[in-house]
Write an enzyme that holds these catalytic residues in place. Structure first.
Site, PDB file in Angstrom:
ATOM      1  N   GLY A 253       0.833  -1.202   0.000  1.00 52.75           N
ATOM      2  CA  GLY A 253       0.000   0.000   0.000  1.00 52.75           C
ATOM      3  C   GLY A 253       0.864   1.246   0.000  1.00 52.75           C
TER       4      GLY A 253
ATOM      5  N   GLY B 280       3.192   1.954   1.779  1.00 51.39           N
ATOM      6  CA  GLY B 280       4.584   1.597   2.077  1.00 51.39           C
ATOM      7  C   GLY B 280       5.378   1.164   0.877  1.00 51.39           C
ATOM      8  N   GLY B 281       4.754   1.108  -0.300  1.00 53.60           N
ATOM      9  CA  GLY B 281       5.485   0.773  -1.525  1.00 53.60           C
ATOM     10  C   GLY B 281       5.548  -0.714  -1.791  1.00 53.60           C
TER      11      GLY B 281
ATOM     12  N   GLY C  45      -1.933  -1.386  -8.191  1.00 55.18           N
ATOM     13  CA  GLY C  45      -1.181  -2.637  -8.257  1.00 55.18           C
ATOM     14  C   GLY C  45      -0.957  -3.112  -9.678  1.00 55.18           C
ATOM     15  N   ASP C  46      -1.947  -2.881 -10.556  1.00 52.32           N
ATOM     16  CA  ASP C  46      -1.800  -3.266 -11.959  1.00 52.32           C
ATOM     17  C   ASP C  46      -0.706  -2.437 -12.636  1.00 52.32           C
ATOM     18  OD1 ASP C  46      -3.978  -4.904 -11.428  1.00 52.32           O
ATOM     19  OD2 ASP C  46      -5.410  -3.391 -12.106  1.00 52.32           O
TER      20      ASP C  46
END
Length: 305
Positions: free
Chosen positions: A219, A221-222, A248-249
């Site tokens: 998220g 946080g990378g 995310g994609d």
């Protein structure tokens, strides 16, 4: 050419309302429709990055016809979708313009027959001959075997094509055992796979289960990546407000494009984080804000773990 697979294709419909309030009627201020499903989002980002992309999966009924019509408007993406008798699902996203939050409703996919699955497998194996990499993305529609992704991973490996798997649950567990080049779960999907809620331990454990490299979405946080070359965490310089749908994609597109271009892991993660952050600032999944992308790419925090 990069091949993307979206077995549970969708028509993504996004409604914008001034403020979302339960049990009331809303006046919609804007509506957008896009070809959807994780793999098609990945395909559009890859195309925007200048890569040749072919998209396959299933499409059927009136909704499927709309998906293909809209996909034809993206000339950088070649449509290799396989027809099915059922109707392609829709996803409805409602964006609350007051808060920026998004509420999502995902319909189930159409049932896929054994004959349709066999037709898809033949199409997939033929497309592998011209592919430099493959993205296998999203959920499985009814009727598709739960081990489908394991079958597709093995076919790609037999053809010498690196494959990135982005799914969840039992489909992920079986797919990992087929030894894909990369998997990209989020923290919850990784915990379900490994039984560990500690991301670093879980990421390394997922590698031991068969994945060559594991890149976990954290998220804001990378990304956390365990690879044969080392383990890194890459994070944006600050939290970004906006719509995280499709982030995310975009990270998958960043990882695959960097793989094709021969970049090392720190550069792959930097690109993936920057694209993910830039998608949060874009109005719809499958898009990214170019200005945010350039800004974040130059300031990603990369830490060796």
């Amino acid at each position: 050419m990069i091949l993307t697979v979206t077995l549970n294709t969708a028509l993504d419909v996004t409604h914008h309302v001034p403020k979302l309030i339960a049990h009331t009627t809303h006046r919609v201020t804007a509506v957008t429709e896009r070809p959807g499903g994780k793999g098609l989002n990945v395909a559009r980002v890859l195309a925007a990055l200048g890569h040749e992309v072919t998209a396959t999966g299933f499409a059927g009924g009136r909704t499927g016809a709309v998906v293909r019509e809209l996909l034809a408007a993206s000339p950088q993406v070649t449509d290799a979708l396989v027809p099915c008798a059922g109707t392609t699902r829709r996803t409805l996203a409602v964006v609350d313009e007051a808060s920026g939050d998004t509420t999502q409703f995902n319909e189930p996919g159409p049932p896929i027959s054994s004959a349709e699955w066999a037709e898809f497998l033949a199409r997939y194996e033929a497309l592998l001959a011209g592919a430099g990499a493959v993205a296998l993305c999203g959920s499985l529609p009814p009727g598709v075997p739960v081990g489908a992704y394991a079958v597709l991973v093995r076919a790609a490996r037999a053809a010498g094509v690196p494959v990135l798997l982005d799914t969840s649950g039992e489909a992920l567990r079986r797919g990992v055992a087929a030894r894909p080049e990369m998997i990209k779960p989020n923290a919850a999907e990784l915990a379900e796979l490994t039984g560990s809620c500690e991301p670093l331990q879980a990421t390394r454990d997922a590698r031991r289960r068969g994945a060559h490299a594991v890149v976990t979405s954290l998220g804001p946080g990378g990304l956390l990546a365990a690879t044969p070359q080392g383990t890194w965490q890459a994070a944006p310089p600050r939290a970004l407000a906006g719509n995280p749908t499709g982030a995310g994609d975009s990270a998958v597109a960043g990882l695959l494009s960097a793989l094709i271009e021969g970049l090392d892991w720190p550069a792959r993660l930097t690109r993936a984080v920057a694209l993910s952050a830039a998608t949060v600032h874009a109005p719809t999944a499958g898009d990214f804000d170019p200005r945010t992308y350039e800004e974040v790419r130059g300031s990603v925090k990369l830490t060796e773990r």
